[in-house]
Design a protein around this motif. Structure first.
Motif, PDB file in Angstrom:
ATOM      1  N   PHE A 170      -1.557  -4.503  -4.505  1.00 25.27           N
ATOM      2  CA  PHE A 170      -1.832  -5.934  -4.548  1.00 25.27           C
ATOM      3  C   PHE A 170      -1.886  -6.445  -5.989  1.00 25.27           C
ATOM      4  CE2 PHE A 170      -4.516  -9.688  -4.351  1.00 25.27           C
ATOM      5  CZ  PHE A 170      -3.822 -10.423  -3.409  1.00 25.27           C
ATOM      6  N   ASN A 174      -6.130  -3.483  -7.955  1.00 20.03           N
ATOM      7  CA  ASN A 174      -6.420  -3.449  -6.518  1.00 20.03           C
ATOM      8  C   ASN A 174      -5.268  -2.706  -5.837  1.00 20.03           C
ATOM      9  OD1 ASN A 174      -6.522  -4.038  -3.769  1.00 20.03           O
ATOM     10  ND2 ASN A 174      -7.486  -6.032  -4.096  1.00 20.03           N
ATOM     11  N   SER A 176      -4.738  -1.941  -2.721  1.00 19.37           N
ATOM     12  CA  SER A 176      -4.375  -2.225  -1.329  1.00 19.37           C
ATOM     13  C   SER A 176      -2.939  -2.763  -1.268  1.00 19.37           C
ATOM     14  CB  SER A 176      -5.380  -3.164  -0.685  1.00 19.37           C
ATOM     15  OG  SER A 176      -5.182  -4.474  -1.126  1.00 19.37           O
ATOM     16  N   PHE A 197       3.230 -11.024   3.329  1.00 20.39           N
ATOM     17  CA  PHE A 197       1.807 -10.735   3.180  1.00 20.39           C
ATOM     18  C   PHE A 197       0.957 -11.778   3.916  1.00 20.39           C
ATOM     19  CE2 PHE A 197      -2.221 -10.922   0.957  1.00 20.39           C
ATOM     20  CZ  PHE A 197      -2.540  -9.584   0.869  1.00 20.39           C
TER      21      PHE A 197
HETATM   22  C1  LIG Z   1      -7.753  -6.239  -2.755  1.00 17.73           C
HETATM   23  O1  LIG Z   1      -6.944  -7.292  -2.299  1.00 17.73           O
HETATM   24  C2  LIG Z   1      -7.042  -7.513  -0.909  1.00 17.73           C
HETATM   25  C3  LIG Z   1      -6.008  -8.563  -0.538  1.00 17.73           C
HETATM   26  O2  LIG Z   1      -6.277  -9.776  -1.154  1.00 17.73           O
HETATM   27  C4  LIG Z   1      -8.454  -7.936  -0.578  1.00 17.73           C
HETATM   28  O3  LIG Z   1      -8.566  -8.141   0.827  1.00 17.73           O
HETATM   29  C5  LIG Z   1      -9.418  -6.826  -1.010  1.00 17.73           C
HETATM   30  O4  LIG Z   1     -10.747  -7.225  -0.806  1.00 17.73           O
HETATM   31  C6  LIG Z   1      -9.217  -6.498  -2.478  1.00 17.73           C
HETATM   32  N1  LIG Z   1      -9.969  -5.291  -2.795  1.00 17.73           N
HETATM   33  C7  LIG Z   1     -10.776  -5.217  -3.831  1.00 17.73           C
HETATM   34  C8  LIG Z   1     -11.471  -3.910  -4.040  1.00 17.73           C
HETATM   35  O5  LIG Z   1     -10.966  -6.153  -4.596  1.00 17.73           O
END
Ligand SMILES: *[C@@H]1O[C@H](CO)[C@@H](O)[C@H](O)[C@H]1NC(C)=O
Ligand SMILES: *[C@@H]1O[C@H](CO)[C@@H](O)[C@H](O)[C@H]1NC(C)=O
Ligand SMILES: *[C@@H]1O[C@H](CO)[C@@H](O)[C@H](O)[C@H]1NC(C)=O
Ligand SMILES: *[C@@H]1O[C@H](CO)[C@@H](O)[C@H](O)[C@H]1NC(C)=O
Ligand SMILES: *[C@@H]1O[C@H](CO)[C@@H](O)[C@H](O)[C@H]1NC(C)=O
Ligand SMILES: *[C@@H]1O[C@H](CO)[C@@H](O)[C@H](O)[C@H]1NC(C)=O
Length: 434
Positions: A170, A174, A176, A197
């Motif tokens: 992401f 991050n 994800s 997305f």
């Molecule tokens: C990373 O990005 C995702 C998508 O926006 C979000 O849902 C998630 O909370 C984020 N994770 C962190 C650890 O910030």
């Protein structure tokens, strides 16, 4: 990036193609019952050379990623992870059970992730020096390997088969799953897509090898070449060729959060560095200018909505906000931009036309999604028609054409090859009336 494959390179490619084996090396055995707990004790399973480690990385306080990373460089660069969309808390465990389950569970014992084995009879697990974590039978037959389930990264000796994919993170911090994917389709075409997305669908193809019917697998070989081969072994497309050897340099190819696939190298020691700095440096990248490549009907483009993309001299795409706009998330430049002024009043009596002005943005465009188009008009006429229209966020003027744009602006680009200009409407004095 179109590279002619000389017969010499071709020989190198072929001689390395089938020369690796996941089992030819020594390893530290992860035996039945072995486990690692996510906490600040930092226990890991290291490869024999210590170059790769398997274990937990704390991403934000109290939230851990089960991962494999380069273990001998200060950056601890992650190359694989199990739970990128679902970080686990302190006290979570990865364990190889007696009944052959290899499972990540949270502190309550809930299963978060598990390896799907291709058979029974796990004798042990091992973190190999290639960066591959394997679960094998007594006779070294591989039942599961991290190389078969890449996240965003490929390593030397790893292949990407048909239906295999890399999904970008992401953001830089991050892990994800994010906005782009790179896949060798079952039809043989190797394609980079924007991802719809947060859904896991493909949206817009911005790069492809055009090898439908012939692409068989992507090989990242020991010599540091990355190429697409046909079933008969012939090279269809060279994605990256590299003069730096894998014995002297760490190497990885990653689909990064900005949608660019980059091949990086990092000297293993100052002695082997030569002219290179002791950091990850880019060997090759695909596509050459992602800002120009993404013009999608739905979606925001290479950057977020209301922003624009420009290719820096450092060859890294940059997302920026127009004047009068700010990033929605200042820590995420792909989050898009919002106007930091109140919208224009649509009331006939109080149109506020005089409270707004138009700022010129040369070589800028927000292609597609116009809501009005006028031909054979002057630039000044185009400017006025936007000022007088409360729906108008910006106009594009080029060769007597005037295109009106409404929110949100998408596919924003600034590049010397873009002819004409964008003219964006902003409130002159945002503090007085609101
Ligand atoms: C990373 O990005 C995702 C998508 O926006 C979000 O849902 C998630 O909370 C984020 N994770 C962190 C650890 O910030
Ligand atoms: C790992 O396990 C295999 C099979 O049990 C054994 O042959 C090998 O010697 C073990 N290696 C180490 C380093 O313990
Ligand atoms: C674990 O790693 C963290 C971050 O690198 C460090 O601050 C901490 O001291 C380490 N703990 C142990 C027990 O080595
Ligand atoms: C592996 O081989 C050893 C020695 O041949 C045997 O004792 C052991 O039961 C085998 N383990 C598995 C999981 O098959
Ligand atoms: C190998 O396969 C490719 C693509 O299918 C084809 O163009 C090429 O002629 C084949 N080469 C040989 C030697 O069969
Ligand atoms: C509006 O006001 C804020 C706060 O004074 C300022 O930061 C911002 O730049 C202003 N926007 C414009 C378009 O002048």
């Amino acid at each position: 990036m179109a590279l002619a494959v000389s017969s010499k390179i071709y020989f190198v490619l072929l001689s390395f193609l089938f020369s690796f084996s996941a089992t030819a090396q020594p390893y530290t055995n992860v035996t039945s019952g072995s486990l690692i707990t996510a906490n600040n004790a930092n226990s890991t399973w290291e490869s024999p050379s210590g170059e790769f480690a398997f274990g937990f990385q704390q991403i934000v306080p109290g939230a851990y990623l089960l991962a494999i990373w380069f273990n001998k460089i200060p950056e601890r660069t992650i190359v694989w992870s199990a739970n990128r969309d679902n970080l686990v808390g302190e006290g979570s465990k990865i364990q190889l059970f007696e009944d052959e389950r290899f499972e990540l569970s949270d502190p309550k014992g809930q299963q978060i992730w598990a390896a799907t084995l291709s058979g029974v009879g796990v004798a042990y697990g091992a973190m190999l020096d290639t960066g591959n974590f394997v679960l094998v039978k007594n006779n070294s037959v591989v039942l599961w390997q991290s190389f078969d389930e890449p996240t965003d990264t490929l390593l030397p000796t790893q292949t990407l088969n048909q239906d295999g994919r890399l999904v970008s993170s992401f953001s830089k911090t991050n892990y994800s799953r994010g906005r782009f994917l790179f896949t060798l389709q079952s039809d043989g075409n190797l394609v980079s897509y924007t991802r719809n997305f947060p859904m896991d669908e493909m949206n817009f193809a911005y790069w492809a090898t055009q090898t439908t019917g012939s692409g068989f697998k992507v090989v990242f070989n020991q010599a540091g070449y990355i190429f697409l081969v046909a079933k008969n072994g012939s090279v269809l497309n060279v994605l990256s060729s590299n003069a730096d050897s894998t014995s002297q340099f760490y190497q990885r190819a990653i689909l990064e959060y900005d949608g660019v696939l980059r091949h990086y190298v990092y000297p293993k020691s100052a002695n082997s560095a030569g002219a290179r700095v002791m950091a990850w440096s880019t060997m090759n990248f695909i596509p050459s200018n992602i800002c120009m490549r993404i013009v999608e009907r739905t979606g925001s483009g290479a950057c977020g909505f209301n922003s624009f993309c420009s290719m820096g001299t450092d060859q890294i795409p940059k997302c920026e906000c127009p004047i009068g706009y700010s990033f929605i998330d200042p820590n995420d430049r792909m989050s898009g931009c919002y106007p930091n002024f109140a919208p224009q009043n649509c009331d006939e009596e109080a149109r506020e036309t005089e409270l707004f002005s138009i700022t010129d943005m040369p070589n800028t465009d927000w292609p597609l999604s116009d809501y009005a188009h006028f031909q054979q008009v002057t630039e000044d006429w185009c400017r006025q028609v936007c000022l007088n229209d409360c729906f108008c966020a910006a106009v594009i003027y080029r060769d007597g054409n005037c295109w009106k744009k409404k929110y949100p602006l998408s596919n924003g680009i600034v590049d010397s090859s873009v002819e004409g200009k964008a003219m964006i409407k902003i409130r002159n004095n945002n503090g007085t009336t609101y």
